[in-house]
Write a protein that holds these residues in place. Sequence first.
Motif: not given
Length: 297
Positions: A43-44, A46-50, A285-288
């Motif tokens: 899950a993380p 996928t979110k990071l790659e998106e 992702v929001a942090v990054l």
Amino acid sequence: MVCRVCCVLRAFHSFLIEIVLLMSKKILAILSEYGYWGIELVAPLTKLEEAGYTVEFITPTGKKAEALPPSYDTTYIDPPLGIAVTTPQAAEMVKAFEASNRLDERINMSEIIPERPYFSVPNFLREFEKYFADVKVAQEKLTEEYAALLVVGGSGPIIDMVNNQRVHDIILAFYKKNMPIGAICYGVAPLVFARDFNERISIIRGKHVTGHCIEYDYHDGTGFLHTDLNMGPPPYCLEYILADAVGPEGQYHGNFGKETSVIVDYPFITARSLQCAFEFGDQFVAVLDQGVKRYGW
């Protein structure tokens, strides 16, 4: 001639900037060799790659990590919760990831992070000084190449990550540079033990964190891949060690009764368990990308 040189220099400068930007879009994920919980990685990931990030993997001795079978079994009933916790969506995502070759390439942690010597070794002082010098170089390389660290959960980390000095030194590399560190479920436990060798204070002291709460702990059946060991209950209550590690200035948030528990207290992004995996990825992702420093408390 001067103009040509200037053009070459500008082009080279642009090339260097592109390389730096590309490198800053890489995330390092630590995985256990004794089983990770599938969706807590996928899950993380996928979110990071998106969001345009590349995730690379590292394991303690370079062996391939594998998802724990219950994490892609929709019929598995979680004992403390009394329900099937693996959704069809999660199962399909994990199965697809496991069927890919993504984990065929991974870094061998033992080859890039030096081992702290025993105090009984000959010429201890010189060996100890060398360890600190070598680990500093290794930590610099990691933080130059990667933008953040992801520590994945599951029961496997209990064996080869939680009290692993090399894992601690990787975490400390990102902590010293004030770079994001995401951890989920039992992947949060190494944060308790990552601490400066001389100061001996946990890096999460004074912080707000979450992690596997006592209500979610097994009474029996804590198992691992590549071994017949049934540890029974976990060897420690993660809630208690987190609550002790953050001290009176910090706080552990179990959020029992709420479907998810994700806490951002920069540089840490922590998540309670598998149900939080997608929200955990969103907040990572929001942090990054958005500079979020606080969430969930």
